[in-house]
Structures are given as structure tokens and as C-alpha cells.
Design an enzyme around this catalytic site. Sequence first.
Site, short mmCIF file in Angstrom:
data_model
loop_
_atom_site.label_atom_id
_atom_site.label_comp_id
_atom_site.label_asym_id
_atom_site.label_seq_id
_atom_site.Cartn_x
_atom_site.Cartn_y
_atom_site.Cartn_z
N GLY A 131 -5.31 -5.58 4.91
CA GLY A 131 -6.01 -6.09 6.09
C GLY A 131 -5.09 -6.69 7.14
O GLY A 131 -4.07 -7.31 6.83
N ASN A 150 -11.95 0.45 6.51
CA ASN A 150 -12.89 -0.65 6.54
C ASN A 150 -13.14 -1.10 7.98
O ASN A 150 -12.62 -0.50 8.93
CB ASN A 150 -12.35 -1.81 5.68
CG ASN A 150 -13.45 -2.61 5.01
OD1 ASN A 150 -14.47 -2.90 5.64
ND2 ASN A 150 -13.25 -2.96 3.76
N THR A 152 7.48 -1.63 11.12
CA THR A 152 8.27 -1.20 12.28
C THR A 152 9.23 -0.07 11.97
O THR A 152 9.87 0.45 12.88
CB THR A 152 9.08 -2.38 12.83
OG1 THR A 152 9.97 -2.86 11.81
CG2 THR A 152 8.17 -3.52 13.29
N LYS A 153 9.36 0.28 10.67
CA LYS A 153 10.26 1.38 10.30
C LYS A 153 9.65 2.15 9.14
O LYS A 153 8.68 1.70 8.53
CB LYS A 153 11.65 0.85 9.92
CG LYS A 153 11.67 0.01 8.67
CD LYS A 153 13.07 -0.45 8.33
CE LYS A 153 13.10 -1.18 7.00
NZ LYS A 153 14.44 -1.56 6.60
N HIS A 174 4.77 1.50 25.32
CA HIS A 174 5.07 1.42 26.75
C HIS A 174 6.58 1.31 26.94
O HIS A 174 7.29 0.78 26.09
CB HIS A 174 4.36 0.23 27.38
CG HIS A 174 2.87 0.34 27.30
ND1 HIS A 174 2.14 1.03 28.22
CD2 HIS A 174 1.99 -0.14 26.39
CE1 HIS A 174 0.85 0.97 27.89
NE2 HIS A 174 0.74 0.27 26.77
N SER A 215 -1.22 -7.32 3.15
CA SER A 215 -2.02 -7.81 4.27
C SER A 215 -1.17 -8.51 5.31
O SER A 215 -0.23 -9.24 4.98
CB SER A 215 -3.08 -8.78 3.76
OG SER A 215 -3.99 -8.12 2.94
N ARG A 224 9.15 -5.20 4.72
CA ARG A 224 10.32 -4.84 3.91
C ARG A 224 9.82 -4.57 2.51
O ARG A 224 8.72 -4.97 2.14
CB ARG A 224 11.35 -5.96 3.92
CG ARG A 224 10.83 -7.26 3.36
CD ARG A 224 11.85 -8.38 3.39
NE ARG A 224 11.28 -9.66 3.08
CZ ARG A 224 10.82 -10.04 1.90
NH1 ARG A 224 10.86 -9.22 0.88
NH2 ARG A 224 10.32 -11.24 1.71
#
Length: 184
Positions: free
Chosen positions: A141, A84, A164-165, A114, A159, A179
Site C-alpha cells: 500500500g 485494490n 526508483t530503480k 517531466h 508498504s 532497497r
Amino acid sequence: MMTEMEKMLAGELYRPADPEIAALHMWAVGLLYDYNHTRPENLAERDRILRELFGTVEGTIHIEQDFRCDYGKNIHVGDNFYANFGCVILDVCPVRIGKNCFLAPHVGIYTATHPIRAEERYLGLEYGSPITIGDNCWIGGNSVINPGVTLGNNVVVGSGSVVTKSFGDNVVIAGNPARVIREL
């Protein structure tokens, strides 16, 4: 000795100002400009541009404008892919997305990152880590998929999540950090 492009694709520290990398980026930015300025009803031209830009497109693809990526060639999508409005895919390393995957508005998929050490950042060094998203996934979203994440098949991301994992198959994940909130 590895080229800067080889380092980038391998997830090692590299210099994005390298001429080969910079040329690929400018090529992609040019195609993105063309894509984002095509008339919405010109589906054939939009499809042609995406197939030229991406490394692999297997079957149907539809991405709403405005779409952004770094290089394009490191993006591989399966059949029936939809993104979208406002999608950003930073494809320093490969991004592999399975079939029947849908991205809601303003989803970010970021392989680029970085260094933690300021000295390396000041030298202009970057690195990345690949992202893999299985079949039949739906990313809600304003969600972000961070470098190195793998999502299994049939994963739903709520949303606003920050993933992160990695997660396996058949789960609904949400939150920051994301989670499991339900198994499917």
C-alpha cells in the site's frame, strides 16, 4: 517526422495537448467514469470496460474502484491481476504487469515524468519511460513505482516504498528509495 503520439510511446519529449493524444485521454477518462460509477456487483460490466480500456488483459482481472489512468491502451496485465482501492497507473509509456500480481491500496505506477529543465516544462513538454513488473509480484500500500523501473518475478514491495530503480527476481524491497531488505 514522428507524431506526438509516437514520441510519447518512444519516451521522447512530446506535447500532451496534441489533438490525437488529447482525444485518447478523453476516451479513457470517459471509460474510467463509467467504470468508477458501475455498481460493485456488476462484475460483467466492470470486466467489459477494463478489457476495452486496457491494451491487453490475459485472463482474470479485478480492480477496486476508484481507479485512474491516462490512456489505458498502454497497460498490459497478465492473468489473475488485482488492484485494490485508489490505484493510479500513468501509462504515457507501456506498463507491463505479469500474472498473479496484486496491488495494495493507493499504489501508483508512473511512467510519466517531466523535464528537469524549467524551460522545457514551461513549454508544456513531457516524456515517460516504460515500467515492467514480472510475475507473482505484490506491491504494498501507498507504494510508488517510478518511470523506467523493471521488477523481476516474485518481488514484494513493502508498504510506502518509492521504487526508483530496477530489481531482479525473488527479493523483498522497501524504503525510500527502495532497497533489498531480504532475498526470497
